[in-house]
Every structure is written in C-alpha cells, then in structure tokens.
Design an enzyme around this catalytic site. Sequence first.
Site, short mmCIF file in Angstrom:
data_model
loop_
_atom_site.label_atom_id
_atom_site.label_comp_id
_atom_site.label_asym_id
_atom_site.label_seq_id
_atom_site.Cartn_x
_atom_site.Cartn_y
_atom_site.Cartn_z
N ASP A 30 2.02 -19.77 -13.21
CA ASP A 30 1.33 -20.97 -13.66
C ASP A 30 0.04 -20.69 -14.43
OD1 ASP A 30 0.15 -20.03 -11.34
OD2 ASP A 30 -0.05 -21.98 -10.39
N GLU A 53 7.79 -8.49 -12.23
CA GLU A 53 6.65 -7.90 -12.93
C GLU A 53 6.69 -6.37 -12.97
OE1 GLU A 53 5.34 -11.98 -11.49
OE2 GLU A 53 6.36 -10.25 -10.58
N HIS A 116 -4.93 -20.65 -5.08
CA HIS A 116 -3.73 -19.88 -4.76
C HIS A 116 -3.69 -18.62 -5.61
CE1 HIS A 116 -2.51 -22.24 -8.29
NE2 HIS A 116 -1.53 -21.36 -8.49
N HIS A 117 -3.03 -17.61 -5.13
CA HIS A 117 -2.92 -16.27 -5.73
C HIS A 117 -4.22 -15.48 -5.65
CE1 HIS A 117 0.96 -17.51 -6.87
NE2 HIS A 117 0.78 -17.77 -8.15
N GLY A 410 6.31 9.88 -12.09
CA GLY A 410 7.47 10.04 -11.21
C GLY A 410 7.77 8.89 -10.29
N ASP A 437 21.59 6.60 -7.49
CA ASP A 437 21.90 5.39 -6.72
C ASP A 437 20.67 4.85 -5.99
OD1 ASP A 437 22.03 7.77 -5.28
OD2 ASP A 437 23.66 7.12 -3.96
N ASN A 464 25.44 9.98 -5.37
CA ASN A 464 25.62 11.08 -4.42
C ASN A 464 25.21 10.65 -3.01
OD1 ASN A 464 22.84 11.04 -4.81
ND2 ASN A 464 22.86 12.82 -6.15
N GLY A 466 22.66 8.73 -1.45
CA GLY A 466 21.35 8.94 -0.82
C GLY A 466 20.30 9.45 -1.78
N GLU A 470 14.82 13.82 -2.41
CA GLU A 470 14.04 13.80 -1.16
C GLU A 470 14.71 14.67 -0.10
OE1 GLU A 470 11.37 12.58 -1.70
OE2 GLU A 470 11.48 10.76 -2.90
#
Length: 563
Positions: A30, A53, A116-117, A410, A437, A464, A466, A470
């Site tokens: 708004d 966003e 608001h916000h 990254g 994925d 793969n 997962g 990591e």
Amino acid sequence: MSTYKITIGQYLLNRLKDIGIDTIFGCPGDYNMPFLDLIEDDGQLTWANDANELNAAYAADGYARIKGAGAVVTTFGVGEMSAANGTAGSYSEMVPVVHIVGTPNTKAQSSGAILHHSLGNGNFNVFLEMFAKITVASTQLDKKNALSEIDNVLIAMMRSRRAAYIGLPIDLVKFEIELSEPVSPLDTSLPKNPRNTQNDCLQVVLEAIKKAKNPIILVDACALRNQLTGVVKELCEKSKFPTFVSPMGKGAVDDTADYYRGCYCGSVSLAEVHKEVQDSDLILEVGSVQSDFNTGGFTYKVDRSKIIAFHTFATNVYRATYEKVGMSELLPLLIKELPQYPSRTYPPVPRPQDIKHDSQEITHNYFWNKVPDFMDTNAIVVAETGTSEFGVFNMNAPKGASFITQVLWGSIGYSVGAAYGAAMADRSRRVYLFVGDGSFQMTVQEVSAMLHQGLTPVIFLLNNDGYLIEKLIHGPDRDYNNFQMWKYAKTLDYFGADLPVNTSKPKQSKVGVQAKLSTRKEFEAAMTLVSEQKDRIHFLEIVMPRFDAPRELLLQVETSDNR
C-alpha cells in the site's frame, strides 16, 4: 525564463531509464502503489510481477548482471526486510541494484504515528539505518532534496557497482518540482586517474611485461562488474598471453577463444591449469576478488612478487600500490602501448576427464561434460550455490556464454530469481538454469513469473534428495539436511501453464519438455527436443546419485576441512 514541472516519482523513473533499466522488479504494497501506477503507465517500462520480495531482489540482481543495472521496488518494513538478503547479496557481489522503498507519508513519519508495517515505536528511520550497512548510498527523499538525492545515490551505485537504497514517501510520488533548465544526463563515469601517477604505473607495467618470459592473464569478477570484457578481449588478442578466469570471472573470457586456458581456483583447479599458473613468471590479474570459494579455500599460492593486479580504484605492481589508478582507464592505455605479439599455438584446453562406463546413471561427471553439447551460443548460464556452482567451473561453455552465480554471497535459492531477471534482461539469449532440489524449494514461486512473462528458459532441477553441499560439509546422515520430496517435473502444471485463463494471455509461455529423467538415454533424447524447441519453456528433473558431486566441490570441501 521558461520553467517546467516534474513529479518526484517520474523524475526517479526517468533516471532509471537513463541508466538502461527497462524492467522493474518487486511486489505491490500500500505504500508503493502510486509509484507502481507510474511504472505500469510508462510505455517504456515493464513491471515484473514477482511472487515475493526476496525473489524480486534476486531477479533484479540477475537482470543487472546482464543489463548493467537493476531496480527493485518494495513496500516499507515488511516488504523491504523480505528483500534485504537479496540487497546484501548485490552489495557483496558488486552488482548495481537500487532498492526503492515506498514509505509512509511525511506527516505521519514526522509525528511518529503508530502505523502498520512499522515497529510501533514511532521510529521510521530504523530500516533506512539497517540498509545503510548493506548499501553504498542510501537516502529518504523529501521535498527539498529529492532530485539531487536521487542523482547522488544512483551515481554512487553505478560508480561503485554496489547496491543502493531510496526511500520514497507515498505523498511525494506525485509532488511536483519546478525546474528552470533541462536536466543534464547522469555522469556515472569513474573519476580520471591522476596523470603523473598513471604514467609512472604504466611504464613500470610495460617494463615488467617486457622482461617476462612466461606471462599469463587471470581475469576475475571486477572485469565483469566494470563491463570491461571488451577491453579484456583486446588485451588478450594483442598480447596472445595464455588467459585464465577465476570462478567469479567465468564468462569474462570466451571459452572458445584460442588463448583461453581454463578456470584457476587454487588447489581446486584442474592439475594442468594449476601447473600452468604456477609455472608463469608474471600474472596480470584483472579485477581479482580473493574470497574463499574463489581461491579454492585460500589456496591461491602465488608469490606476490610476480603479480600485477588491476583493480577498480588502484593498481598493485608486485608489492607497490598506485592509488587511484583504476583499470578502466589504465588498461586501454596499456593495450595501446603493447607491441603486437606473434600468433602462437596452444595445447588443448584442460577439461575434466569424461569417465566412460556402461552405467546409465546421470552422474555429475557425465552431466557437466554432456550438457554443453545441447547449449546455444550466447547462452546465459545461471548456476545455484552448491553442486551446480562448482559444476560449471570447468564446463565447456558455448561461444559468447555469460555466467551468473553467487560465489561470494552464496544465498541458496538465488538462482531461480536471478534466472528470471536475466531472461527479462535479454530475451534474445537462451537462459539455462541449474538448480538443486533444496535451493529450488526456497524460491520456486518465481517460475510462475517466468510463465506469466512468456519466457523460455531451460530449467534443470538436479535431484539428489537433500542438501548435498551441506551433507558434504557436515552431517551426511543428519535429518536436518533432508526435506520433503516433491513431484518436481509437475512444476509447470502446478503454476497453471495449461490453464485457459493463462494461455489466453498474449505473453504466456508455451511448454516444451516436462520430464523426470533417470538415465543418460532419457536425458539425451529430452535434450534433443529441447534444442529443437527454442520458443518454449522446459523443465527437466535430473535424478542423480544421492552423494555424487562435482570433483571441484569435493576438493573445495576437503580444502576447507584442512584449512
């Protein structure tokens, strides 16, 4: 003396167009809708209709890497904070994106109203202060300073190649400013180098090159950010020196050029590339960024006494620094003074060995060696942080290819929005998106925007099962590195690619191949169709072994463990 009036909102849009922006990313809220009215009614601009966003900020970044600058519009507080990660990434990776925030009206802000916000404490500067830490220039416009502040922020952004921030109060969008003379074009050129210092530097560099017996060129990210690829090409073609790129510099030198020798990344490099760099006696570094993933975990073991480093605002010759002697002005002078070197013959460019065996599994080794066979010239390759990012380091790219990835910042999920932005920046070039994925699940919504705008990328979903990068770093058997399996090959269906309400629109994408591919035979058959259907969007779910990874990623993880 004649005068004329212009609204603050229109002036800002005119300045965005001045720096080459024709698509603006973002989401309605708004506090920014009157500004969005101006965008939608402007016949030269396209509103990108992003899904959220964060994705919009990623898309503006990808757009800027192809177009030269980008813009994202959000609303105050909730909207701008959702985009903050993308803005920080643009700052980190030196990409000029202006984040324009529609803010509450000036009266409410000055009175400290509880709106608001907001945080409910009457402080309307808190978000501006936050963004000041992740932008090169930031401002909140008012009636007195609006036009000069817009210019100052955009000039700083373009000269530094960093993100910027402009707060635009809702009541100032249509506020008219009276001008007495035509507006001058924005001067975004870099300051001139000091003449005497530059001349001294040039002579020292020329003398060093003259003495060198085995010089090479190493091109990095800032050559791309400063749009110096044409200058780099001239330097390479005149000198005939063997030329390498860093991971962040991928695409700054054409892979098909005879002088191109590969991607150097410290101990993560191919053995032949590592040897050629180490055996050189002079390295001309162009726009170097010495970050961990860009240097193979800081294994860039090169003696500074044989490096001449050309930077945006300085030049380092061995251990001496010539302040304010920037490469944009210096390199053309160097090229002019260099002698024309004779042609030479180079051995074949080192490439990862394509391991041949009878298995039909789609391994990373097979995939990154095979996929270039189906790619168009002038491709835009967008690779996600993780397996894809490392897979493209040594990929044999087609002629004229550009690469987009976040080696430094990254942020996983970045590539989906960035691919959307890149495709909007140049519809004449085919975009190839490589995303894992896990990353895809974070920002999948932007595929909807691709369909809405009638874009035709080729999307490779590397499945793969997962967060592989990591798992390789820590916790291969931990459940926090796993997530719900999706029917990825149904993505375009879910986003309404075949709904009549969508297909009736003139821009809607036509769908080509949608498939889940588990074997090499299936992959090659699908890619043959993809190559033929250039006017369609394609989605290929590539099923890979669960712990298979590019050799470059495995070496990077090993290097990080041993650091």
